[in-house]
Design a protein around this motif. Structure first.
Motif, short mmCIF file in Angstrom:
data_model
loop_
_atom_site.label_atom_id
_atom_site.label_comp_id
_atom_site.label_asym_id
_atom_site.label_seq_id
_atom_site.Cartn_x
_atom_site.Cartn_y
_atom_site.Cartn_z
N GLY A 128 -0.23 10.71 -2.73
CA GLY A 128 -0.60 9.30 -2.77
C GLY A 128 -0.27 8.51 -1.52
O GLY A 128 0.46 8.97 -0.63
N LEU A 129 -0.81 7.29 -1.48
CA LEU A 129 -0.61 6.35 -0.38
C LEU A 129 -0.03 5.05 -0.91
O LEU A 129 -0.31 4.64 -2.03
N ASN A 185 -5.00 11.52 -4.08
CA ASN A 185 -5.52 11.20 -5.42
C ASN A 185 -4.71 10.14 -6.15
O ASN A 185 -4.81 10.00 -7.37
N GLY A 186 -3.88 9.38 -5.42
CA GLY A 186 -3.09 8.35 -6.08
C GLY A 186 -2.73 7.22 -5.14
O GLY A 186 -2.66 7.40 -3.92
N MET A 236 -0.23 3.90 -9.61
CA MET A 236 1.23 3.76 -9.75
C MET A 236 1.63 2.34 -9.36
O MET A 236 1.21 1.85 -8.31
N ALA A 237 2.43 1.69 -10.20
CA ALA A 237 2.87 0.32 -9.95
C ALA A 237 4.23 0.35 -9.27
O ALA A 237 5.21 0.85 -9.84
N ARG A 238 4.31 -0.19 -8.07
CA ARG A 238 5.60 -0.28 -7.37
C ARG A 238 6.32 -1.54 -7.85
O ARG A 238 5.84 -2.66 -7.69
N GLU A 466 3.73 17.90 -3.78
CA GLU A 466 3.36 16.51 -3.99
C GLU A 466 4.03 15.66 -2.93
O GLU A 466 5.08 16.03 -2.40
N TYR A 467 3.45 14.53 -2.62
CA TYR A 467 4.05 13.64 -1.63
C TYR A 467 3.43 12.24 -1.72
O TYR A 467 2.34 12.05 -2.30
#
Length: 637
Positions: A128-129, A185-186, A236-238, A466-467
């Motif tokens: 993800g980014l 993908n995220g 994803m909610a930061r 994953e990263y």
């Protein structure tokens, strides 16, 4: 006309009417008979044989019997099914209203309704980014996204032609195109930001009472979430937890307090909320629940810690509600609480942590409340921020760590893997990687796509595929995610088919040759036992804890550490001489001066078992007493 003639005429007309009526009646009777005959014969014009007529009669009798039986089976309950279904729905609705009313009373201004339907959290392999609230609020055009996808495929050599220009495509459109055209993908999107503001219009009473919502998106990111769902982009909610200068400004009683009075501020002059304050916990958790309701599948906590430079404020800061609780225990307790509260919402829970806690132990010397083995026990995903630019000279033997992204990442993740192996059911490791160049750092290098990819390579080789990529301004080079593909995990030892490990291999290692059999940490059975014995001799309880098979020691490190001197091995000079393979693993013969459990008898040699656990060589310790002594030079290297 005479009366006789009139009489005759009337009789003729009456006879005529009678004949017509009779004809009609006869015709009707004939028609009725025809219909009856057809009905009896099954509608066929073909005459039936007696046997066929009997078969038809039997079938009709059977059908009638089945219908009668069904009627008998249908009791009052069956007949009332539609009514009962309506009644059930009504009961369910009333039960839900009752539950929500109870929850409103329980949570008060922190109340967030439960989801309409219960769901299980998805287990997704995420690459993800990071996306700021500002970037996430941009309008986006699907044609522009598609055009940038074509550009990505062109520059990555997957297409012979590309668009004439992509200059007019905004950051969000580029990011979404990267998700569609590469392995990304995220997206991790700011919902509670670094300053403490909630980045959308909230329905939570406490947020509206405080006025802490500062919407970046007028539609609450609804269109973005919808697009992400349609294109299988994992949201994803930061949620920034304890770094928050808005709440202390509005409610000073919930801030970190100074012993002398007033509010603590960090080196940038910013206040932090009190990490021990239940109000703060509920405020953060309520925001996380709302994010789950609005479509986010994972809550990613950041700044889930105390301020750094703890040595400079420990003596002057007061934490109301602390009651002697350790900082790292408090962070672990918050994670447990948040995860339990979020369980009905069907989301994963993750946390960003300092990269250096892959090495440090028991929150020392940082004292910021982050201890790896405590956090990984109670969360779904743990994300160390292993940014090489953040490491000072000397880390992992590098003068300029920023110039060695692969090495820094490999060493740090290796430590993380070892710590995870000491815990039953640990969190999944999904590291943050450096996606930016740091010109302010001495000895820095440019972080090109190939350099960024080196960090991913180190993870994959250790089995971490994953990263998350951090770039504060959200500028991502799509060629990076072509460079990150094709890496292969190092081959692991098959636990069901352990290879031979012989005395010749052992002697070869003792003579300085490279090990021919290693685990996922590049450690041989001999290296594992030598490290273990050295740690025992020097009293390094943390290393002994990590090297010991889980079932052979206390799970809680504090308990293990308290009993360490009573239960550990006592030895003087030692040497590892022979090895043989058995059903459990490898048994080494170790010669030296050993103390027995009661501390009285002295033994000259001992067999110590090395086993494979989660792909790592671990020790089954002998039950002898600890006595600190000097190790030999031969085995201390």
């Amino acid at each position: 006309m005479s009366r006789t003639e009139e009489s005759r005429r009337r009789r003729r007309e009456k006879a005529k009417r009678t004949n017509i009526i009779t004809s009609v009646v006869i015709l009707a009777i004939v028609l009725i008979l025809v219909v009856a005959i057809k009905a009896f014969s099954g509608g066929s014009d073909k005459p039936k044989k007696p046997s066929e007529e009997k078969k038809i009669t039997d079938v009709k009798k059977n059908e009638k019997k089945q219908k009668d039986d069904k009627k008998k089976d249908k009791g009052p309950e069956d007949k009332k099914k539609p009514e009962e279904s309506i009644e059930d729905e009504k009961d369910k609705k009333e039960e839900k209203q009752k539950i929500e009313a109870e929850r409103k009373e329980k949570y008060g201004e922190f109340y967030v309704p439960l989801p309409e339907k219960t769901k299980e959290a998805r287990d997704v392999k995420v690459k993800g980014l990071y996306v700021t609230q500002t970037t996430a609020a941009y309008d986006f055009n699907e044609d522009n996204i598609k055009r940038y996808e074509d550009y990505i495929r062109y520059v990555n050599g997957e297409s012979e032609t590309g668009p004439d220009s992509v200059e007019d495509i905004n950051k969000l459109e580029r990011i979404l195109a990267i998700c569609n055209a590469t392995e990304i993908n995220g997206l991790v999107i700011d919902i509670k930001s670094d300053d403490g503001y909630i980045t959308w219009n909230s329905d939570i009473d406490v947020v509206n009472n405080l006025g802490t919502a500062m919407p970046a998106s007028q539609d609450n990111f609804e269109n973005l979430i919808k697009y992400m769902k349609e294109h299988d982009i994992y949201p994803m909610a930061r949620i920034v937890v304890f770094k928050d200068f808005i709440l202390p400004e509005l409610k000073p009683e919930h801030a970190m307090q100074l012993n002398a009075g007033g509010i603590y501020t960090d080196d940038q002059g910013m206040p932090w909320v009190n990490q021990y304050d239940k109000f703060v916990w509920d405020y953060v958790v309520a925001t996380s629940k709302e994010a789950a309701l609005r479509g986010f599948e994972e809550i990613h906590f950041d700044y889930i810690r105390f301020p750094d430079n703890a040595a400079h404020y420990n003596e002057i800061v007061n934490f109301p509600g602390r009651d002697g609780k350790r900082k790292d225990q408090n962070i672990q307790d918050f994670i447990k609480y948040a995860k339990e509260e979020l369980k009905p919402y069907g989301v994963k829970v993750g946390a960003a942590v300092f990269g250096i806690i892959t090495r440090s132990w028991e929150d020392q010397p940082e004292d910021i409340g982050q201890t790896w083995i405590k956090i990984t026990k109670d969360i779904d995903i743990i994300s160390p921020m292993i940014y090489p630019s953040h490491y000072s000279t000397g880390w992992y033997g590098y003068d300029y760590p920023d110039a060695h992204p692969y090495g820094v990442f490999f060493h740090s993740l290796r430590e993380a893997v070892e710590k995870n192996s000491s815990v039953e059911n640990p969190a999944k490791i999904r590291p943050w990687i450096q996606g930016f160049t740091a010109p302010w750092v001495d000895g820095h290098i440019e972080y090109t796509p190939e350099v960024i990819a080196e960090q991913v390579k180190a993870g994959v080789e250790l089995g971490i595929d994953e990263y998350l990529v951090w770039n504060a301004v959200n500028e991502y080079e799509p060629m990076t995610f072509k460079a990150t593909t094709g890496f292969v995990q190092d081959k692991e030892i098959d636990p069901n088919n352990l290879p031979e490990y012989t005395n010749d291999m052992l002697q070869s290692e003792r003579d300085g040759a490279e090990a021919s059999l290693v685990d996922k940490l590049d450690r041989s059975p001999y290296a594992a036992i030598a490290n273990y014995l050295n740690a025992l001799s020097n009293g390094y309880s943390d290393e002994v804890y990590l090297l010991t098979k889980r079932s052979e020691r206390a799970d809680n490190f504090e308990e293990f550490n308290n009993n360490f001197k009573e239960k550990a091995l006592g030895l003087g000079d030692f040497s590892v001489n022979n090895v043989k393979k058995n059903d459990k693993g490898y048994e080494f013969s170790v010669d030296g001066n050993f103390l027995s459990v009661d501390g009285q008898a002295v033994v000259d040699s001992l067999g110590i078992q090395v086993v494979l656990e989660d792909g790592i060589f671990k020790i089954i310790p002998p039950q002898l007493k600890y006595e600190q002594v000097q190790v030999t030079a031969e085995d201390s290297e």
